[in-house]
Design a protein around this motif. Structure first.
Motif, PDB file in Angstrom:
ATOM      1  N   ASP A  38      39.222  37.954  56.076  1.00 29.08           N
ATOM      2  CA  ASP A  38      39.336  39.394  56.316  1.00 29.08           C
ATOM      3  C   ASP A  38      38.424  40.128  55.327  1.00 29.08           C
ATOM      4  N   TYR A  39      37.438  40.849  55.852  1.00 29.37           N
ATOM      5  CA  TYR A  39      36.469  41.534  54.999  1.00 29.37           C
ATOM      6  C   TYR A  39      37.144  42.572  54.109  1.00 29.37           C
ATOM      7  N   ARG A  40      38.130  43.277  54.650  1.00 33.55           N
ATOM      8  CA  ARG A  40      38.807  44.312  53.860  1.00 33.55           C
ATOM      9  C   ARG A  40      39.617  43.701  52.729  1.00 33.55           C
ATOM     10  N   VAL A  41      40.330  42.634  53.030  1.00 29.69           N
ATOM     11  CA  VAL A  41      41.115  41.961  51.996  1.00 29.69           C
ATOM     12  C   VAL A  41      40.200  41.396  50.927  1.00 29.69           C
ATOM     13  N   ALA A  42      39.079  40.818  51.344  1.00 28.99           N
ATOM     14  CA  ALA A  42      38.121  40.272  50.384  1.00 28.99           C
ATOM     15  C   ALA A  42      37.623  41.359  49.436  1.00 28.99           C
ATOM     16  N   SER A  43      37.380  42.564  49.966  1.00 30.13           N
ATOM     17  CA  SER A  43      36.894  43.658  49.118  1.00 30.13           C
ATOM     18  C   SER A  43      37.944  44.075  48.100  1.00 30.13           C
ATOM     19  N   VAL A  44      39.214  44.017  48.481  1.00 28.60           N
ATOM     20  CA  VAL A  44      40.293  44.311  47.537  1.00 28.60           C
ATOM     21  C   VAL A  44      40.312  43.276  46.425  1.00 28.60           C
ATOM     22  N   HIS A  45      40.190  42.010  46.793  1.00 29.29           N
ATOM     23  CA  HIS A  45      40.208  40.943  45.799  1.00 29.29           C
ATOM     24  C   HIS A  45      39.006  41.041  44.866  1.00 29.29           C
ATOM     25  N   VAL A  46      37.861  41.429  45.412  1.00 22.43           N
ATOM     26  CA  VAL A  46      36.674  41.627  44.577  1.00 22.43           C
ATOM     27  C   VAL A  46      36.935  42.711  43.543  1.00 22.43           C
ATOM     28  N   ALA A  47      37.502  43.833  43.992  1.00 23.18           N
ATOM     29  CA  ALA A  47      37.793  44.938  43.067  1.00 23.18           C
ATOM     30  C   ALA A  47      38.787  44.504  41.999  1.00 23.18           C
ATOM     31  N   PHE A  48      39.791  43.726  42.390  1.00 24.37           N
ATOM     32  CA  PHE A  48      40.770  43.233  41.431  1.00 24.37           C
ATOM     33  C   PHE A  48      40.106  42.342  40.386  1.00 24.37           C
ATOM     34  N   VAL A  49      39.297  41.375  40.855  1.00 24.21           N
ATOM     35  CA  VAL A  49      38.650  40.440  39.925  1.00 24.21           C
ATOM     36  C   VAL A  49      37.773  41.197  38.928  1.00 24.21           C
ATOM     37  N   GLU A  50      36.990  42.139  39.430  1.00 24.41           N
ATOM     38  CA  GLU A  50      36.067  42.856  38.563  1.00 24.41           C
ATOM     39  C   GLU A  50      36.786  43.861  37.666  1.00 24.41           C
ATOM     40  N   GLY A  51      38.067  44.063  37.899  1.00 21.62           N
ATOM     41  CA  GLY A  51      38.857  44.898  37.019  1.00 21.62           C
ATOM     42  C   GLY A  51      39.454  44.141  35.848  1.00 21.62           C
ATOM     43  N   VAL A  52      39.258  42.826  35.823  1.00 19.31           N
ATOM     44  CA  VAL A  52      39.783  41.999  34.734  1.00 19.31           C
ATOM     45  C   VAL A  52      38.644  41.649  33.781  1.00 19.31           C
TER      46      VAL A  52
END
Length: 231
Positions: A14-28
């Protein structure tokens, strides 16, 4: 480890879910995303091309089983660590993930804190490995496995302060409010467009970090309002 930041490949159909996970990872702190894949074939290709330190891997992919992707990655010269992210909770799937060496297994949906605590634990373990003594003891080995355990609740709360900049502004605006806010409220509060506010609110809601409330008036479409999901 490549430089100061651990490099991550995010895999989700899911492209949208992937974008959420990307934002989460880059927030750490200490992590950066080097690629996204949405199929098993792309995941294997990018893993071989980018040599990430860690892969966030969904199991249900349109062209194959994510755990078979793990098996394929293990056959490469420098296989990455894998953190499984999936809605699957059956024992057979979890057992296979463990047998294949997944460092963590996170059940969807999950919020930023759930991922942040596991990423932080993984990074701490990797840093300890780089300082591995010439003659390790059992205590040294135990330390690695202890560090892979999730953080305490207090540490998790601290990680929430490290969201990506604009995402963090949206999250903080919600956190400081005693009432549910709309995208228009957030936009006016932090000085961004309503569309931008809505995009980040949707990411946070999909990531289980905030709660969406629908408020119905006498006419028209329901109003979307958001509150922080308390942990």
């Amino acid at each position: 480890m490549n430089g100061d930041a651990l490099e991550v490949l995010v895999v989700d159909d899911d492209y949208r879910v992937a974008s959420v996970h990307v934002a989460f990872v880059e927030g750490v702190p200490g992590f950066r995303v080097v690629g996204q894949a949405h199929t098993a074939a792309d995941a294997l290709e990018l893993a071989q091309k980018l040599h990430p330190d860690l892969v966030l891997l969904d199991i249900y992919l349109p062209d194959g089983d994510g755990l078979e992707v793990v098996r394929g990655m293990l056959n490469t010269p420098s296989p990455p660590a894998v953190m499984v992210i999936s809605a699957a909770t059956d024992m057979a799937t979890v057992r296979r993930a463990v047998q294949l060496g997944a460092v963590h297994y996170i059940v969807k949906p999950f919020g930023f804190a759930a991922l942040a605590e596991r990423l932080t634990a993984f990074r701490n373990a990797q840093l300890h490995i780089t300082e591995w003594p010439d003659e390790p003891t059992q205590d040294d080995v135990n330390k690695i496995f202890d560090l892979l355990r999730p953080s305490t609740p207090a540490q998790v709360s601290a990680e929430l302060r490290h969201l990506a900049p604009t995402l963090k502004l949206v999250y903080d605006a919600l956190s400081s409010s005693d009432v549910a806010l709309s995208a228009a409220d957030i936009a006016a509060s932090i000085g961004i467009s309503r569309a931008t506010a809505q995009r980040y609110l949707t990411q946070l809601e999909q990531g289980n970090a905030v709660t969406l409330e629908l408020r119905y008036g006498q006419t028209g479409r329901p109003e979307h309002r958001y509150t922080v999901r308390r942990r």
